[in-house]
Motif scaffolding. Sequence first.
Motif, short mmCIF file in Angstrom:
data_model
loop_
_atom_site.label_atom_id
_atom_site.label_comp_id
_atom_site.label_asym_id
_atom_site.label_seq_id
_atom_site.Cartn_x
_atom_site.Cartn_y
_atom_site.Cartn_z
N ASP A 197 -110.43 15.40 -40.02
CA ASP A 197 -110.54 16.89 -39.53
C ASP A 197 -110.89 18.12 -40.41
OD1 ASP A 197 -108.01 16.61 -40.75
OD2 ASP A 197 -106.91 17.35 -39.15
N TYR A 198 -111.43 17.31 -41.65
CA TYR A 198 -111.73 18.19 -42.95
C TYR A 198 -113.05 17.63 -43.18
CZ TYR A 198 -106.92 19.34 -43.84
OH TYR A 198 -105.51 19.78 -43.55
N THR A 202 -111.66 23.42 -43.13
CA THR A 202 -110.81 22.88 -41.95
C THR A 202 -111.70 23.30 -40.92
OG1 THR A 202 -109.95 25.18 -41.82
CG2 THR A 202 -108.97 23.53 -43.34
N SER A 203 -111.30 22.60 -39.46
CA SER A 203 -111.83 22.76 -38.51
C SER A 203 -111.93 24.09 -37.88
CB SER A 203 -111.50 21.73 -37.38
OG SER A 203 -109.78 22.18 -37.16
N ASP A 204 -111.10 25.13 -38.37
CA ASP A 204 -110.99 26.38 -37.84
C ASP A 204 -111.94 27.36 -38.85
OD1 ASP A 204 -109.70 26.76 -40.20
OD2 ASP A 204 -107.93 27.53 -39.02
N TYR A 237 -119.99 23.05 -42.38
CA TYR A 237 -120.44 23.46 -41.02
C TYR A 237 -121.59 22.49 -40.76
CZ TYR A 237 -117.66 27.63 -40.22
OH TYR A 237 -116.64 28.35 -40.06
N GLY A 277 -120.31 18.88 -40.98
CA GLY A 277 -119.55 18.73 -39.81
C GLY A 277 -120.10 18.66 -38.38
N LEU A 318 -117.56 17.33 -35.66
CA LEU A 318 -116.54 18.09 -35.95
C LEU A 318 -116.51 19.25 -35.22
CD1 LEU A 318 -113.63 17.91 -37.28
CD2 LEU A 318 -114.83 18.81 -39.33
N TRP A 319 -117.71 20.02 -35.24
CA TRP A 319 -118.05 21.00 -34.47
C TRP A 319 -119.24 20.63 -33.48
CZ3 TRP A 319 -117.46 21.66 -39.77
CH2 TRP A 319 -116.36 22.27 -40.27
N ASP A 324 -119.68 27.39 -31.71
CA ASP A 324 -118.38 26.95 -32.60
C ASP A 324 -118.35 27.69 -33.87
OD1 ASP A 324 -117.70 25.50 -30.24
OD2 ASP A 324 -117.70 23.54 -31.24
N ASN A 347 -115.99 31.26 -35.65
CA ASN A 347 -115.01 31.17 -36.64
C ASN A 347 -115.22 32.35 -37.76
OD1 ASN A 347 -113.70 28.75 -36.07
ND2 ASN A 347 -115.24 27.51 -37.13
#
Length: 524
Positions: free
Chosen positions: A5-6, A23-25, A462, A465, A470-471, A476, A480
């Motif tokens: 998740d990183y 991070t995912s957020d 991003y 990911g 991840l995204w 998404d 953010n």
Amino acid sequence: MVEGDYVLVVDQGTTGTRAALVTSDGSIMSYAYREHTQIYPKPAWVEHNPLEIWEKTKLVIKEVIEYAGVNPRRIAAIGVTNQRETTVVWDPRNGQPVYNAIVWQDRRTSQLVDYLKRNYTDMIQERTGLIPDAYFSGTKLWWLLDNVPGLRDKAQKGEVVFGTIDTWVIWNLTKGSKDVLTPERGGAHVTDYSNASRTMMFNIHKLEWDSELLEIEGKIPEGILPLPRPSSDKRIYGYTGPEVSQILSGISVPVCGDAGDQQAALFGQAGFDAGEVKSTYGTGNFILMNIGEKSVKSKTNLLTTIYYSLEEGKAMYALEGSIFITGAAVQWLRDGLKIIEVSDEVEPLASAASDTGGVYFVPAFVGLGAPYWDQYARGLIIGITRGTERKHIARAVLESIAYLTRDVLEAMMTDTGIRIPRIKVDGGAAKDNFLMQFQADITGIEVWRPSVFESTSLGVGYLAGLAVGLWRSIDDVRQNWKLDRVFKPKMNPDTRERLYKGWKAAVQRALGWAKEVPWAYELS
């Protein structure tokens, strides 16, 4: 389903290397940073030691994981972003560079560029989107082939390879791995379309190396060039090799995101709509405007560049204005003139002056970039009187950053017909409230500062990911993005135009100076 998740990001810049955990957020959990040595063999020459850069890269990767206390198994992917045009040639059999990296700021190839300008300007701009300049990688590689003994012969035999810094870092990250796109090179010898578009050797319409440009830019063998790939690559450039996996507790992580630092910053700023603009305030200032899926040929001396790619054979485009020296001018105040002890002192010192007292500063230390493209311009301070104090000089230095940015924004609006609604800002100097307010005042455009300043690291995070899921989509990423502060124009329009007229007059006095007095500079 994606594991981890990183995203681990390597952000290799002009003055140092940063590693970050995204991070995912869309926040930065932790980062580590190390500077590397700046090498100045001659006036207007700038070099870096590629081996030092790689050692610092390994060090910050180790440190960021230790600082965060994160199990490396939670790292889903690795992304790399970089100082774009800086050029490295090395032997892939042992990883040894044949010469120091020639940095994007370096001007040693000015005479080669003069030859290209006289004969091939239209061809180069049409195919690459670039205006011939020593800034780009092509003439740096040309110089290396002509000046490093035996190098051209080695290049023709395929015994060396070329790359910009992203390629150098990715190759080292994946060195010794069996799972890479180019196993014959000992590691992933790749670049993404955005970095390739900064070499002056890449056709941005066909998304491939241009054989004719390679011929006219010093007979460069195509076999030494990296494989061009999307910025977010589901095929994966390669997995970390033994040297890096040892730092990651023995696991192997996919390396699948790559973008030039300025393109990554616009992506991190969620600049996904045509007309969106970001300005990054770093060593130099770099302003990008998203222009969508079709390239636009600039009529105002801007660059057309590849913004990013999520799919092989397709790309998004941007207009770019590259300003070579902005934050570096603040470093000069600190290290050269020594009128400040640390860079953070410049804001309160500049704010202590109600104006510059008529002083203008043009930071043309290595020529002027967009929209002037004068490699013979040199810096000046003009308007000095007996009443000039160091606070006026400091204010003039900060104001010059905003003036140069306005120059580029004016050109962008001319090229596209779009009235820019806002400027999204990032980079170290974006924390300077005085500069951000003056930027809004001198342009008459709102300045939007995000809550996460490290847009470059965030953007390539991003991209990496997205490659592993991840995204799911850029929507998404858009969700953010978070705003910190808006700076609204407060300056009287008449005052704004009077000050800007003075700036344009100062620039005219700086243009072509080194060409007028060649005895003062060693340009070859």
